[in-house]
Write a protein that holds these residues in place. Structure first.
Motif, PDB file in Angstrom:
ATOM      1  N   GLU A 139      11.008   2.148   1.041  1.00  0.00           N
ATOM      2  CA  GLU A 139      11.213   3.533   1.460  1.00  0.00           C
ATOM      3  C   GLU A 139      10.163   3.947   2.491  1.00  0.00           C
ATOM      4  N   THR A 140      10.547   4.904   3.324  1.00  0.00           N
ATOM      5  CA  THR A 140       9.648   5.419   4.350  1.00  0.00           C
ATOM      6  C   THR A 140       9.555   6.937   4.208  1.00  0.00           C
ATOM      7  N   GLY A 167       0.354   3.098   3.893  1.00  0.00           N
ATOM      8  CA  GLY A 167       0.694   1.703   4.119  1.00  0.00           C
ATOM      9  C   GLY A 167       0.407   1.261   5.544  1.00  0.00           C
ATOM     10  N   PHE A 168       0.749   2.108   6.497  1.00  0.00           N
ATOM     11  CA  PHE A 168       0.536   1.769   7.905  1.00  0.00           C
ATOM     12  C   PHE A 168      -0.952   1.631   8.218  1.00  0.00           C
ATOM     13  N   ALA A 203       8.872  -3.640   8.479  1.00  0.00           N
ATOM     14  CA  ALA A 203       9.195  -3.549   7.053  1.00  0.00           C
ATOM     15  C   ALA A 203       9.860  -2.225   6.718  1.00  0.00           C
ATOM     16  N   HIS A 204       9.350  -1.122   7.265  1.00  0.00           N
ATOM     17  CA  HIS A 204       9.831   0.198   6.863  1.00  0.00           C
ATOM     18  C   HIS A 204      11.093   0.629   7.599  1.00  0.00           C
ATOM     19  N   THR A 205      11.358   0.064   8.754  1.00  0.00           N
ATOM     20  CA  THR A 205      12.596   0.428   9.451  1.00  0.00           C
ATOM     21  C   THR A 205      13.774  -0.454   9.037  1.00  0.00           C
ATOM     22  N   SER A 206      13.483  -1.652   8.553  1.00  0.00           N
ATOM     23  CA  SER A 206      14.561  -2.536   8.097  1.00  0.00           C
ATOM     24  C   SER A 206      14.801  -2.415   6.596  1.00  0.00           C
ATOM     25  N   ALA A 207      13.839  -1.836   5.866  1.00  0.00           N
ATOM     26  CA  ALA A 207      13.928  -1.619   4.411  1.00  0.00           C
ATOM     27  C   ALA A 207      14.001  -2.931   3.629  1.00  0.00           C
ATOM     28  N   ALA A 210       0.817  -1.221   0.000  1.00  0.00           N
ATOM     29  CA  ALA A 210       0.000   0.000   0.000  1.00  0.00           C
ATOM     30  C   ALA A 210       0.846   1.264   0.000  1.00  0.00           C
ATOM     31  N   SER A 211       2.035   1.209   0.599  1.00  0.00           N
ATOM     32  CA  SER A 211       2.875   2.411   0.675  1.00  0.00           C
ATOM     33  C   SER A 211       3.385   2.838  -0.698  1.00  0.00           C
ATOM     34  N   GLN A 212       3.376   1.916  -1.647  1.00  0.00           N
ATOM     35  CA  GLN A 212       3.794   2.280  -3.002  1.00  0.00           C
ATOM     36  C   GLN A 212       2.815   3.246  -3.653  1.00  0.00           C
ATOM     37  N   HIS A 213       1.609   3.324  -3.096  1.00  0.00           N
ATOM     38  CA  HIS A 213       0.566   4.166  -3.686  1.00  0.00           C
ATOM     39  C   HIS A 213       0.283   5.425  -2.874  1.00  0.00           C
TER      40      HIS A 213
END
Length: 335
Positions: free
Chosen positions: A164-165, A105-106, A245-249, A96-99
């Motif tokens: 990416e975050t 995403g969260f 997911a977002h902190t470890s990339a 979802a964060s890709q959009h």
């Protein structure tokens, strides 16, 4: 108007002053503010990528264990599906964060895992305690099988990398920024738990958990309450997966294993299952103990097991109950 007020009016005598529920004397909001300030200052005393990484892991595990607190302590359901919700939240957030960035995403991860958790509880509503636990364990394993084979969504064995975050166009890319993000979400999660604890909802949940048949005779919808609490717990776990997911990339199926469900149970036992502060305390301790015992080599596992056993035996209420235990013993000595 209460019965006491009516008597006071008829007799002309003032009744006793209204009293607040016991929960309001626990100063939860003050403690939450203190935790927020301590967390904000913590990176100033911890230097290096290694120490910051441990703090990030502790914050994520704290959120994960807080979700288990909702499911076990409030909903009264012993679940082993933690790893499943954790993984669903992580992969859903990445997709979802890709959009729309991290926030999209969260939020999507929280909503999806919360819905799945609620439906799972409703589907297994007639299952006794043991069967419920086994069914949730099977759900976790089934989730991981799906994640390993749904390559278009999860990347399969290759995983998802380069995650990416970004928040409102601001890119987060340093460990300290990742910590503040993880810790900020944990504080918000604790704040929501405080609101639940200070509301009649917690009283109803505990009533439904302990006396289900009696609670139903009062008109209380126990199934809806427990399903909602279980779903909220799953939503917390999905949020933790999003942060992972977002902190470890990078995530792949090896990032999620069934031992996570057992680790979260240990966090709750160490920290204390009777308090919302128990999960984060247990998460910090369970993250730090292996680091403290790193130099013990072959004896690390033995000492690790002994520490956990001693805490559980000597402090049945967990480490979060230690201040109350000390206060009670001091009062006994004074008497």
């Amino acid at each position: 108007m209460s019965a006491i007020d009516g008597i006071a009016r008829r007799t002309g005598k003032a009744g006793p002053p209204p009293t607040k529920p016991v929960i309001f004397d626990r100063r939860q909001r003050e403690l939450l503010a203190a935790v927020a300030i301590l967390g904000a200052l913590l990176p100033l005393g911890v230097q290096g990528l290694y120490g910051t990484g441990i703090m990030i892991t502790s914050a994520i595990y704290g959120l994960l264990a807080l979700g288990f607190y909702f499911q076990l302590t409030l909903a009264g359901q012993f679940s082993l599906a933690t790893v499943g919700f954790y993984a669903i939240g992580a992969y859903t957030s990445v997709w979802a964060s890709q959009h729309g960035g991290f926030l999209v995403g969260f939020v999507t991860a929280v909503l999806v895992t919360g819905l799945i958790g609620t439906l799972l509880k409703l589907a297994l509503s007639r299952s006794p305690l043991i069967q419920f636990a086994i069914a949730t364990l099977a759900f976790g394993e089934l989730t991981m099988i799906v994640m390993r084979n749904w390559t278009s969504f999860t990347g399969g064995g290759t995983g998802r990398f380069g995650i990416e975050t970004s928040i409102f166009g601001l890119m987060l890319d340093t460990p300290r920024e990742y910590f503040y993000l993880s810790f900020g979400v944990l504080v918000v999660g604790l704040g929501l738990a405080v609101l639940v604890e200070r509301s009649p909802v917690q009283r109803d949940l505990i009533f439904a958990r302990g006396m289900g048949d009696v609670a139903r005779t009062t008109g209380l919808s126990t199934l809806r309450l427990q399903a909602a609490a279980f779903g909220i717990g799953a939503a917390y776990m999905g949020g933790a997966g999003s942060l992972l997911a977002h902190t470890s990339a990078f995530i792949d199926p090896t990032s999620f294993h069934v031992e996570i469900s057992l680790d979260v149970l240990l966090m709750l036992l160490l920290g204390g299952s009777g308090s919302l502060w128990g999960p984060p305390v247990g998460a910090v301790i369970l993250t730090l103990i292996p680091e403290w015992l790193r130099d013990l080599a072959d004896y690390k596992e033995l000492v690790y097991a002994l520490i956990i056993l001693l805490v559980i035996v000597m402090l049945p209420g967990g480490l979060a109950s230690l201040p109350n235990t000390v206060r009670a013993r001091l009062k006994e000595r004074r008497k």
